[in-house]
Design a protein around this motif. Structure first.
Motif, PDB file in Angstrom:
ATOM      1  N   ARG A   1      30.589  -0.098 -56.682  1.00 59.06           N
ATOM      2  CA  ARG A   1      31.735  -0.384 -56.131  1.00 59.06           C
ATOM      3  C   ARG A   1      32.956  -0.055 -56.992  1.00 59.06           C
ATOM      4  NH1 ARG A   1      32.251  -4.726 -52.703  1.00 59.06           N
ATOM      5  NH2 ARG A   1      34.407  -4.495 -52.822  1.00 59.06           N
ATOM      6  N   GLY A   2      32.631   0.229 -58.293  1.00 58.49           N
ATOM      7  CA  GLY A   2      33.850   0.373 -59.189  1.00 58.49           C
ATOM      8  C   GLY A   2      33.741   1.836 -60.087  1.00 58.49           C
TER       9      GLY A   2
ATOM     10  N   LEU B   1      36.356  -4.484 -57.823  1.00 57.35           N
ATOM     11  CA  LEU B   1      34.842  -4.878 -58.073  1.00 57.35           C
ATOM     12  C   LEU B   1      34.686  -6.159 -57.623  1.00 57.35           C
ATOM     13  CD1 LEU B   1      35.207  -4.265 -62.093  1.00 57.35           C
ATOM     14  CD2 LEU B   1      34.262  -2.771 -60.299  1.00 57.35           C
TER      15      LEU B   1
ATOM     16  N   LEU C   1      27.965  -3.054 -59.563  1.00 63.63           N
ATOM     17  CA  LEU C   1      29.437  -2.936 -60.124  1.00 63.63           C
ATOM     18  C   LEU C   1      29.885  -1.487 -59.828  1.00 63.63           C
ATOM     19  CD1 LEU C   1      29.844  -5.456 -62.843  1.00 63.63           C
ATOM     20  CD2 LEU C   1      30.684  -5.621 -60.580  1.00 63.63           C
TER      21      LEU C   1
ATOM     22  N   PRO D   1      29.823 -10.571 -58.662  1.00 63.06           N
ATOM     23  CA  PRO D   1      29.060  -9.929 -59.414  1.00 63.06           C
ATOM     24  C   PRO D   1      29.606  -9.431 -60.761  1.00 63.06           C
ATOM     25  CG  PRO D   1      28.839  -8.957 -57.322  1.00 63.06           C
ATOM     26  CD  PRO D   1      30.016  -9.853 -57.352  1.00 63.06           C
ATOM     27  N   ALA D   2      31.115  -9.391 -60.751  1.00 68.85           N
ATOM     28  CA  ALA D   2      31.781  -9.284 -62.102  1.00 68.85           C
ATOM     29  C   ALA D   2      31.485  -9.996 -63.100  1.00 68.85           C
ATOM     30  CB  ALA D   2      33.060  -8.727 -61.661  1.00 68.85           C
TER      31      ALA D   2
ATOM     32  N   ALA E   1      32.736   0.761 -64.511  1.00 64.12           N
ATOM     33  CA  ALA E   1      32.941  -0.497 -64.233  1.00 64.12           C
ATOM     34  C   ALA E   1      32.536  -1.410 -65.311  1.00 64.12           C
ATOM     35  CB  ALA E   1      32.148  -0.992 -62.825  1.00 64.12           C
ATOM     36  N   GLY E   2      31.164  -1.170 -65.764  1.00 58.79           N
ATOM     37  CA  GLY E   2      30.880  -2.077 -66.826  1.00 58.79           C
ATOM     38  C   GLY E   2      31.807  -2.229 -68.083  1.00 58.79           C
TER      39      GLY E   2
ATOM     40  N   LEU F   1      39.815  -6.901 -58.445  1.00 54.80           N
ATOM     41  CA  LEU F   1      38.760  -7.833 -58.271  1.00 54.80           C
ATOM     42  C   LEU F   1      38.812  -8.281 -56.804  1.00 54.80           C
ATOM     43  CD1 LEU F   1      38.323 -10.186 -61.161  1.00 54.80           C
ATOM     44  CD2 LEU F   1      37.115  -7.989 -60.855  1.00 54.80           C
TER      45      LEU F   1
ATOM     46  N   LEU G   1      24.995  -4.704 -63.012  1.00 60.11           N
ATOM     47  CA  LEU G   1      25.794  -3.550 -63.280  1.00 60.11           C
ATOM     48  C   LEU G   1      25.601  -2.255 -62.189  1.00 60.11           C
ATOM     49  CD1 LEU G   1      27.289  -1.828 -65.604  1.00 60.11           C
ATOM     50  CD2 LEU G   1      25.112  -1.044 -66.183  1.00 60.11           C
TER      51      LEU G   1
ATOM     52  N   PHE H   1      28.196 -10.718 -64.342  1.00 61.56           N
ATOM     53  CA  PHE H   1      27.757  -9.749 -65.300  1.00 61.56           C
ATOM     54  C   PHE H   1      28.326  -9.923 -66.950  1.00 61.56           C
ATOM     55  CE2 PHE H   1      28.938  -5.717 -67.656  1.00 61.56           C
ATOM     56  CZ  PHE H   1      27.699  -4.985 -67.764  1.00 61.56           C
TER      57      PHE H   1
END
Length: 301
Positions: free
Chosen positions: A244-245, A12, A241, A16-17, A249-250, A299, A238, A20
């Motif tokens: 990418r994840g 992530l 994320l 942005p993480a 992710a959220g 991360l 979100l 968020f």
């Protein structure tokens, strides 16, 4: 938010993480703040009215014309009413009754684990011992934070509404599976915001009247923050994320929301936690982390 197809999961992105988590947590501050100056249903009707307008513009500019069939659009709309109008309606009524921001955040942080339990009950999906153990620990932490003084948390009505809100959020999350894979998340959010505003406006006029705003300036600030930061910016973060994840992710960051909310609630709302409540917060966060994460999110700077 809408499920997406499975894809390779990467680390992530750090900024942005972190953003968020901050944006998600700030929703539990702007909600209690806003209901001090605007009645709950009026506040939500204005929030989703503004958010719907912005999301429709973004969807048209970034995604082009709507390419979702009527059946899928109907499922998106019904799920949106549950997740937005019903879920937020119950939580904002709880805020208005005196529920604290940190306790609200804790209850919502448990929803990914609760969703897994409901999926096991209603959809016969497998439920791991880790998930069940995480839910038990998380609920124990919430009960410690709540303590014996129910009235200090807003009373039985506020707590009941907050629990109902958490259950509704979990049911709405299950409803995303009913929608299926594929619909564009920005168009989906635009539809869900759009269908949530009218019933909330009807409730606002019927129950709160035309004098629901006691402070237009502070109330306006709350509406703008909720619509732009919590609804639109949160949606875009979100999306970054998820790209990418993966779809989870959220949820993998949910355990970070309660402590961040506790700090924000102390700074903005003046809420404080005693030693026992801090212990409960730690216990609940451990439970959420255990129940929602199979592996720590990586991360990347």
């Amino acid at each position: 938010m809408t499920d997406v197809r499975a894809r390779p999961v990467g680390p992530l992105p750090l900024v942005p993480a972190a953003a968020f988590v901050l944006v998600w947590s700030s929703g539990y501050i702007s909600g209690p703040y806003g209901v001090q100056y605007v009645a709950p249903f009026t506040l939500l009707a204005l929030r989703f009215g503004v958010a719907a307008t912005l999301a429709l513009l973004l969807a048209r500019l970034l995604r082009g014309p709507l390419r979702i069939d009527r059946g899928t659009a109907g499922r998106i709309a019904l799920t949106g009413i549950v997740m937005n109008a019903v879920q937020f309606g119950a939580m904002y009524l709880a805020f208005d009754a005196g529920l604290g921001a940190t306790l609200a955040s804790l209850l919502h942080a448990l929803t990914p684990v609760l969703t897994a339990v409901l999926a096991a009950v209603f959809l016969k999906e497998a439920l791991s011992r880790r998930q069940l153990f995480g839910l038990v620990i998380g609920v124990t932490g919430v009960l410690i934070v709540l303590g014996p003084d129910v009235e200090a948390a807003g009373g039985p009505v506020a707590i009941g509404l907050a629990v109902f809100s958490a259950i509704t959020l979990s049911l709405g999350t299950l409803g995303q599976r009913w929608i299926g894979h594929g619909p564009d998340p920005i168009w989906s959010a635009a539809i869900q915001f759009s269908v949530s505003a009218p019933p909330l406006a009807v409730l606002a006029l019927a129950l709160e009247g035309t004098h629901a705003v006691t402070d237009p300036v502070r109330g306006g600030v709350a509406v703008v923050f909720l619509a732009i930061i919590n609804s639109i910016v949160g949606l875009l973060l979100l999306g970054a994320l998820v790209r990418r994840g993966g779809a989870g992710a959220g949820s993998s960051l949910f355990f970070l929301s309660p402590p961040v909310t506790a700090v924000l609630a102390w700074l903005v709302l003046g809420e404080t936690l005693g030693p026992l409540e801090l212990v409960g917060l730690v216990v609940a966060v451990v439970g959420v982390a255990l129940g929602t994460r199979s592996a720590p999110p990586r991360l990347a700077a």
